[in-house]
Design a protein around this motif. Structure first.
Motif, short mmCIF file in Angstrom:
data_model
loop_
_atom_site.label_atom_id
_atom_site.label_comp_id
_atom_site.label_asym_id
_atom_site.label_seq_id
_atom_site.Cartn_x
_atom_site.Cartn_y
_atom_site.Cartn_z
N ARG A 77 0.84 -1.19 0.00
CA ARG A 77 0.00 0.00 0.00
C ARG A 77 0.88 1.25 0.00
O ARG A 77 0.61 2.22 -0.70
CB ARG A 77 -0.90 -0.02 1.23
CG ARG A 77 -2.04 0.97 1.11
CD ARG A 77 -2.97 0.86 2.29
NE ARG A 77 -3.32 2.18 2.78
CZ ARG A 77 -3.70 2.45 4.00
NH1 ARG A 77 -3.75 1.48 4.89
NH2 ARG A 77 -4.03 3.66 4.36
N GLU B 42 0.81 4.19 -2.68
CA GLU B 42 0.59 5.59 -2.30
C GLU B 42 1.76 6.47 -2.76
O GLU B 42 1.57 7.57 -3.24
CB GLU B 42 0.39 5.70 -0.80
CG GLU B 42 -1.03 5.29 -0.40
CD GLU B 42 -1.22 5.27 1.11
OE1 GLU B 42 -0.27 5.59 1.84
OE2 GLU B 42 -2.33 4.91 1.54
N GLU C 86 1.37 7.10 -6.39
CA GLU C 86 0.31 8.08 -6.65
C GLU C 86 0.78 9.49 -6.37
O GLU C 86 0.52 10.41 -7.13
CB GLU C 86 -0.93 7.75 -5.80
CG GLU C 86 -1.76 6.63 -6.42
CD GLU C 86 -2.83 6.11 -5.47
OE1 GLU C 86 -2.99 6.70 -4.38
OE2 GLU C 86 -3.47 5.10 -5.81
#
Lengths: 226, 222
Positions: free
Chosen positions: A138, A142, A145
């Motif tokens: 994750r 992130e 992103e």
């Protein structure tokens, strides 16, 4: 477009060539330091390429560092040719740009802008070294992103900056065109400009730049400076 | 930014967004017409005219539509893909079936020979030949990908200026058509006449403009 508009556009394309030859004339007469009432002084000279023609006649293409200074360039004017396109170099507020101006469409090609912001010029994508509580996958997602968002922001900033610089160049060209039209559409054009431009094209030495400057100043109305 | 990014097999000729990188070659258009107070209302007509890829079964040889400015395969456009503050940025994508002539001729010869042999005739009529050519063309479209061309467009809505990063007259005519269909606004190309109108002429200048005669610096007798 209506046929009437198309006709009006086509019938006045020659004005773009006259604008370009006028820029050439002023650039030589004022030693590459031109001015507009809106922008003040700036540097403008011809470089790289000059294309002249007279409609049906074969075009003359002159390449080189200072194509407008070549003998062939003036000889072409004396044979009735006018510039179709030219490479221009502009120095405005210490920022340099170069581009090709196409006279009949007033369009700009190969505009090289001063260095601007960009993803390549930045310090690189953001990577945080701080430990994250989120699971590894994750956190990776992130991070990606965030990086994409940051790159997108930088891209947008670079776009705004480039458009700003492009508008500066366009604004100067518009101001020059405005002043050219003030002169072209006044009595000073036939009375003072054309005789001087003919003498210039013929290679006559000792042209009185001040005489021309006075005639120009009388024809071009005062305008608020930037 | 969001957007659909399926990548069908196409010949792709696209330079990185010129407004972002490299030197700029473009034509300017002046936008003729009133803009709505809320520019986001343009999103719906933009999405309506977004690029729809060519289908080999269709009788369409070429199609143009909008895509995201830096991603020609992104055609499901969201607000953030299009609106850059006061700018509306779009990719103008044109797909075209461009089947190489020698390939088409070779396949057509093959097909003709097969039909002639099957029907036991010496040659085909002109009509039969045309129909066969259509059939062969459609069959080849399943094998040969369409070519794609993308040109960036940037509309400075505050200035009423569109910068279109191509100087091809044909592409210019196509984008004017799509722009009018999408926004209901006409694009007027920049030229000495339209720029004179934009910078503004006084009544006396306007009169002088009407009577302009071209300048010549030619020596007498030239």
């Amino acid at each position: 477009m209506t046929m009437q508009l198309v006709d009006r556009i086509e019938r006045r394309r020659f004005v773009g060539r006259e604008f370009l030859v006028w820029l050439w004339f002023e650039s030589e007469l004022f030693d590459a330091t031109l001015s507009t009432k809106e922008h003040g002084s700036f540097g403008l000279w011809f470089e790289r390429l000059l294309v002249l023609d007279a409609g049906k006649a074969e075009a003359t293409r002159i390449k080189g560092a200072t194509p407008a200074a070549s003998r062939e360039a003036k000889e072409s004017l004396l044979r009735g040719k006018l510039p179709l396109s030219a490479g221009l170099h502009l120095v405005l507020d210490e920022r340099e740009s170069s581009f090709t101006l196409k006279a009949e469409s007033m369009s700009v090609a190969g505009l090289k802008l001063p260095a601007v912001l960009g993803p390549e010029g930045d310090e690189g994508p953001a990577h945080s070294l701080a430990p994250r509580p989120a699971p590894r996958r994750r956190a990776k997602r992130e991070g990606r992103e965030e990086q994409e968002e940051r790159e997108s922001d930088l891209e947008r900033e670079a776009f705004y900056e480039r458009m700003h610089l492009t508008r500066d160049v366009e604004s100067l060209l518009e101001a020059l065109y405005r002043e050219f039209l003030s002169l072209r559409l006044s009595d000073a054009w036939e009375g003072a400009c054309v005789p001087m431009m003919r003498a210039w094209a013929a290679g006559q030495e000792g042209l009185d730049a001040e005489d021309y400057r006075d005639a120009r100043a009388r024809a071009v109305p005062a305008r608020r400076r930037r | 930014m969001s957007g659909q990014t399926s990548r069908p097999f196409v010949w792709y000729t696209h330079a990185p967004m010129p407004a972002l990188k490299g030197s700029l070659t473009y034509v300017r258009y002046f936008v003729d017409g009133e803009l709505p107070a809320d520019l986001s209302t343009f999103l719906k007509p933009i999405r309506l005219r977004a690029m729809k890829p060519l289908d080999p079964a269709e009788d369409v040889a070429e199609r143009s539509g909008w895509c995201r400015v830096d991603e020609p395969f992104a055609t499901d456009l969201a607000y953030g893909d299009v609106f850059f503050n006061e700018y509306v940025n779009l990719g103008f994508r044109t797909d075209r079936w461009a089947i190489p002539g020698p390939l088409l001729r070779a396949k057509l010869r093959e097909a003709e020979a097969a039909v002639v042999a099957k029907k036991g005739r010496e040659r085909l009529s002109r009509r039969e030949r045309t129909e066969l050519k259509d059939l062969v063309t459609k069959r080849l479209r399943r094998e040969v990908p369409p070519s794609m061309r993308v040109v960036d467009l940037s509309w400075a809505t505050g200035d009423g200026i569109v910068r279109f990063f191509s100087q091809s007259p044909r592409t210019g005519a196509l984008v004017q058509e799509l722009f009018l269909k999408t926004f209901g606004l006409r694009l007027v190309p920049e030229a000495p006449y339209t720029l004179a109108a934009r910078v503004g002429l006084t009544r006396a200048q306007d009169k002088a403009w009407e009577g302009l005669e071209p300048l010549t610096l030619a020596r007498e007798g030239a």
